[in-house]
Design a protein around this motif. Sequence first.
Motif, mmCIF file in Angstrom:
data_model
loop_
_atom_site.group_PDB
_atom_site.id
_atom_site.type_symbol
_atom_site.label_atom_id
_atom_site.label_comp_id
_atom_site.label_asym_id
_atom_site.label_seq_id
_atom_site.Cartn_x
_atom_site.Cartn_y
_atom_site.Cartn_z
ATOM 1 N N LEU A 177 0.833 -1.204 0.000
ATOM 2 C CA LEU A 177 0.000 0.000 0.000
ATOM 3 C C LEU A 177 0.870 1.257 0.000
ATOM 4 N N ARG A 178 2.003 1.171 0.673
ATOM 5 C CA ARG A 178 2.933 2.306 0.668
ATOM 6 C C ARG A 178 3.518 2.472 -0.747
ATOM 7 N N GLU A 179 3.908 1.365 -1.364
ATOM 8 C CA GLU A 179 4.469 1.429 -2.723
ATOM 9 C C GLU A 179 3.423 1.939 -3.712
ATOM 10 N N ARG A 180 2.150 1.566 -3.470
ATOM 11 C CA ARG A 180 1.055 2.052 -4.322
ATOM 12 C C ARG A 180 1.034 3.577 -4.325
ATOM 13 N N ALA A 181 1.189 4.177 -3.136
ATOM 14 C CA ALA A 181 1.180 5.644 -3.050
ATOM 15 C C ALA A 181 2.388 6.225 -3.792
ATOM 16 N N PHE A 182 3.539 5.587 -3.665
ATOM 17 C CA PHE A 182 4.740 6.079 -4.369
ATOM 18 C C PHE A 182 4.532 6.024 -5.887
ATOM 19 N N LEU A 183 3.915 4.937 -6.335
ATOM 20 C CA LEU A 183 3.733 4.781 -7.790
ATOM 21 C C LEU A 183 2.704 5.758 -8.355
ATOM 22 N N LEU A 184 1.685 6.035 -7.577
ATOM 23 C CA LEU A 184 0.704 7.034 -8.046
ATOM 24 C C LEU A 184 1.387 8.386 -8.210
ATOM 25 N N ARG A 185 2.389 8.623 -7.402
ATOM 26 C CA ARG A 185 3.143 9.884 -7.476
ATOM 27 C C ARG A 185 4.196 9.826 -8.597
ATOM 28 N N ASP A 186 4.882 8.692 -8.724
ATOM 29 C CA ASP A 186 6.045 8.609 -9.625
ATOM 30 C C ASP A 186 5.708 8.260 -11.080
ATOM 31 N N ALA A 187 4.529 7.707 -11.304
ATOM 32 C CA ALA A 187 4.139 7.367 -12.683
ATOM 33 C C ALA A 187 2.665 7.715 -12.870
ATOM 34 N N PRO A 188 2.303 9.002 -12.667
ATOM 35 C CA PRO A 188 0.871 9.350 -12.629
ATOM 36 C C PRO A 188 0.140 9.090 -13.946
ATOM 37 N N HIS A 189 0.889 9.077 -15.064
ATOM 38 C CA HIS A 189 0.198 8.833 -16.342
ATOM 39 C C HIS A 189 -0.092 7.340 -16.538
ATOM 40 N N LEU A 190 0.629 6.475 -15.852
ATOM 41 C CA LEU A 190 0.470 5.035 -16.070
ATOM 42 C C LEU A 190 -0.237 4.326 -14.919
ATOM 43 N N VAL A 191 -0.298 4.971 -13.771
ATOM 44 C CA VAL A 191 -0.929 4.359 -12.592
ATOM 45 C C VAL A 191 -2.048 5.284 -12.124
#
Length: 505
Positions: free
Chosen positions: A77-91
């Motif tokens: 769930l923590r990584e999910r938040a990082f990915l929403l931030r780091d790849a916003p066009h793909l996630v």
Amino acid sequence: MQRDLSKFTHGTYDVLIVGGGINGAAIAHMAALNGLKVALLEKGDFASGTSSKSTKLIHGGLRYLETFDFDLVRESLRERAFLLRDAPHLVKPLSFIVPVYRGDRKPLWMMRLGVWLYDRLAGKYTIGLPAGQAGKHRFIPRDELIGLMPGLKEEGLLGGVSYYDAQMDDARLVLENVLSAQVHGAHAANYVEVRSFLKKDGQAAGVLAFDTVSGREFEIFARKVVCAVGPWTNVLMREEEGNVPPLVRTTKGIHVVYPGKISDHALLIPTSKDKRVFFIIPWMGNSLIGTTDTDYTADPDAVAADQEDIDYLFRELNRVFPEGTFRKEQIIAVFAGLRPLVHREGEPAKISRNHVIKEAYSGIIYVMGGKYTTYRKIAEDCLRVILPSRKPVDTRAGFPVFGSGEITESAQEVAKENGVNTGVVRYLMDLYGTRYKDVLRLTQNNPALKEPLCACSPAIKAQVVYAIETEMAVKDEDIIKRRLSLVYRPCRSGQCVQEIRQRIG
Ligand SMILES: Cc1cc2nc3c(=O)[nH]c(=O)nc-3n(C[C@H](O)[C@H](O)[C@H](O)COP(=O)(O)OP(=O)(O)OC[C@H]3O[C@@H](n4cnc5c(N)ncnc54)[C@H](O)[C@@H]3O)c2cc1C
């Protein structure tokens, strides 16, 4: 990103990574970010293994609460938040609904408790939605649920719960990690197979590589070799160490793509018999339905969906939708992938999705298990093994991929300036993030590249050129399946395939 194999034979790399799935791509990206001299080799196309065959979710995994895998769920769930931030066009955030029927294995109170706990485990990493509010779970009364999920079987339906997770484009996320690795100086090539390992004083010192395009064999030297080959781990390890016990247990999961979407929400359905769940997810205007989880011991290259897998999914679908709602003859696409689980006994669904990084006596580092969602953490843990005496760059604060960043331009203005339709610009922004500009730039000297590729998708011809010149597409299927995801959209004319073949030829 050009496919230039001549550069691999100059000098010795700090680290050579075998396998261009999400784990290999992320390790290459992170190692290059840490200033290492990196090589990445993939025997097929990037993401052609499991990493384009996933359910395409960036999630904690509601299901893992049942096996009390709280640490894994919290970490994901923590990584999910990082990915929403780091790849916003793909996630992107996606809401999920779980319908509950009378007599279900998990009663309504348990599902309500489950989604409550899920959000509690996310803590400060709860999903943020565009409107600024947090994506929280809630109970859905029966009548509202019928409205949200038209067509659902009403008999015995008690109500349901909803919660938030995220959806991604798996193949492109791999590619953008490869492109980012390259921006930081890594050398990457697809269609290069590692056939064996080179040794010096019993320690791995490189690999013998085979270019499957030219048929040429060559040596590449490296101080550290990492095998991030997922389902192929046992194959490569036995090449190196003989007939030793397996490191990974491969289980097969299939998906079907079905025309049309039932709703804008995804549906999570607990299965009737085998304590699993399966999903119906809106995907490119259609529905992605899956998955299965069965042991698979044959050649990983030969994995495919069989009739039994498809029958299983349709049996479960018919439990929650009236008979005849879904018809097998309408399926658009079917794909199968293998989970490279850390080898353990027991039912596949109950095996933890944790990852393990093991350094063999030869110095070869094997990456096993994990989830797509946790790729940053896997790469970070691998880097600690590669560089035991150095603290890696802290990527928790940011591990952005190639096209990430804020898009400040309005789609309408860009459309006007470039003489293309606004829908096309929005689609390019979603697929390439800030790099949409690079695609449009190709049309400046060649306006014909603004033309639609085909009627089956919003893609334009410039994207094919971009895939070949910048994204290292070598074969037509690299573009059809992984760069443009055309395989998930029904096409009547075949014009897109024709155009791609012509250009790639
Ligand atoms: C059906 C299914 C659904 C899933 N859904 C999700 C999900 O929704 N969310 C989630 O978080 N996780 C999900 N997962 C798990 C996730 O997809 C995997 O953990 C992840 O993709 C594994 O990535 P990888 O890089 O280890 O393996 P792979 O993607 O398989 O990459 C390994 C690569 O190594 C290459 N290779 C092999 N041998 C050689 C060689 N000799 N030389 C060079 N290259 C070689 C292969 O061609 C391959 O591309 C799912 C898995 C499955 C099977």
